[in-house]
Design a protein around this motif. Structure first.
Motif, short mmCIF file in Angstrom:
data_model
loop_
_atom_site.label_atom_id
_atom_site.label_comp_id
_atom_site.label_asym_id
_atom_site.label_seq_id
_atom_site.Cartn_x
_atom_site.Cartn_y
_atom_site.Cartn_z
N ALA A 116 15.14 -5.49 -49.21
CA ALA A 116 14.80 -5.46 -47.79
C ALA A 116 13.93 -4.24 -47.48
O ALA A 116 14.17 -3.17 -48.05
CB ALA A 116 16.08 -5.43 -46.95
N PRO A 117 12.96 -4.35 -46.58
CA PRO A 117 12.61 -5.59 -45.87
C PRO A 117 11.79 -6.50 -46.76
O PRO A 117 10.67 -6.13 -47.11
CB PRO A 117 11.78 -5.09 -44.69
CG PRO A 117 11.16 -3.82 -45.18
CD PRO A 117 12.11 -3.23 -46.19
N ARG A 118 12.32 -7.61 -47.11
CA ARG A 118 11.60 -8.46 -48.06
C ARG A 118 10.77 -9.51 -47.35
O ARG A 118 11.08 -9.92 -46.25
CB ARG A 118 12.56 -9.10 -49.06
CG ARG A 118 13.55 -10.06 -48.53
CD ARG A 118 14.33 -10.70 -49.69
NE ARG A 118 15.00 -9.77 -50.55
CZ ARG A 118 16.34 -9.64 -50.63
NH1 ARG A 118 17.11 -10.39 -49.87
NH2 ARG A 118 16.90 -8.79 -51.44
N ASN A 119 9.71 -9.84 -48.03
CA ASN A 119 8.85 -10.91 -47.54
C ASN A 119 9.15 -12.17 -48.34
O ASN A 119 9.52 -12.10 -49.52
CB ASN A 119 7.38 -10.53 -47.74
CG ASN A 119 7.02 -9.29 -46.97
OD1 ASN A 119 7.17 -9.23 -45.76
ND2 ASN A 119 6.56 -8.27 -47.68
N TYR A 120 8.97 -13.29 -47.69
CA TYR A 120 9.12 -14.58 -48.36
C TYR A 120 7.76 -15.24 -48.43
O TYR A 120 7.11 -15.43 -47.41
CB TYR A 120 10.12 -15.45 -47.60
CG TYR A 120 11.52 -14.88 -47.65
CD1 TYR A 120 12.35 -15.14 -48.72
CD2 TYR A 120 11.98 -14.05 -46.63
CE1 TYR A 120 13.63 -14.60 -48.79
CE2 TYR A 120 13.26 -13.50 -46.69
CZ TYR A 120 14.07 -13.78 -47.77
OH TYR A 120 15.33 -13.24 -47.83
N LEU A 121 7.35 -15.53 -49.66
CA LEU A 121 5.99 -16.04 -49.87
C LEU A 121 6.04 -17.38 -50.60
O LEU A 121 6.84 -17.55 -51.53
CB LEU A 121 5.21 -15.03 -50.73
CG LEU A 121 5.20 -13.60 -50.20
CD1 LEU A 121 4.76 -12.63 -51.28
CD2 LEU A 121 4.30 -13.50 -48.99
N PRO A 122 5.16 -18.31 -50.19
CA PRO A 122 5.11 -19.60 -50.88
C PRO A 122 4.21 -19.54 -52.11
O PRO A 122 3.08 -19.04 -52.04
CB PRO A 122 4.54 -20.54 -49.81
CG PRO A 122 3.71 -19.67 -48.95
CD PRO A 122 4.30 -18.27 -49.00
#
Ligand SMILES: *[C@@H]1O[C@H](CO)[C@@H](O)[C@H](O)[C@H]1NC(C)=O
Ligand SMILES: *[C@@H]1O[C@H](CO)[C@@H](O)[C@H](O)[C@H]1NC(C)=O
Length: 131
Positions: free
Chosen positions: A102-108
């Motif tokens: 954290a703070p984590r990003n969520y990526l496709p």
């Protein structure tokens, strides 16, 4: 199952040229609209299926290990399609990947994988961020 996805044995990269081969447009008539799912591919109806989740985990793990981006973590498979190929299946999955604590990003990401379920034969063809 988890042991069948052990990366050290499994990593094989096929260079992206296979995917880069352009489709020659020989006709002068406009091309037909692309189908929602290309011929030969079957949409994954349940992305929670254990095998599909494991293919997604495999793709993220191999990519993370091979690039040194060890903080990348598998989150979920968003969508996918499969195609019989070479005694197994090609899997084309859109995968949600987290990029660290954290703070984590969520990526496709868009992963192309080939493998035979229940065997050691797995390959990551490509793994690219979806823009
Ligand atoms: C999808 O697969 C998961 C895991 O096997 C299962 O729990 C769930 O019931 C399935 N959903 C449908 C709609 O089949
Ligand atoms: C994923 O990559 C394949 C080719 O490798 C391409 O055909 C497909 O459109 C891509 N999907 C997304 C969502 O980018």
């Amino acid at each position: 199952m988890a042991t069948s996805l052990r990366p050290a044995v499994l990593v094989t990269f096929l260079i992206a040229t296979i995917f880069a081969i352009a489709h020659a447009q020989t006709s002068t008539s406009p091309p037909p609209p692309p189908p929602a799912v290309p011929a030969g591919w079957t949409t994954v109806t349940n992305t929670s299926d254990l095998a599909i989740q494991q293919v997604g985990q495999f793709a993220v793990r191999i990519y993370a290990l091979s690039t040194g981006k060890l903080r990348l973590g598998f989150v979920d498979v968003v969508s996918g399609r499969t195609q019989p190929f070479n005694g197994g299946f090609n899997y084309q999955l859109v995968i949600t990947v987290s990029d660290g604590p954290a703070p984590r990003n969520y990526l496709p990401y868009n992963a192309s994988v080939w493998g035979i379920l229940g065997t050691m034969s797995w390959k990551l063809w490509s793994f690219t961020i979806v823009v």
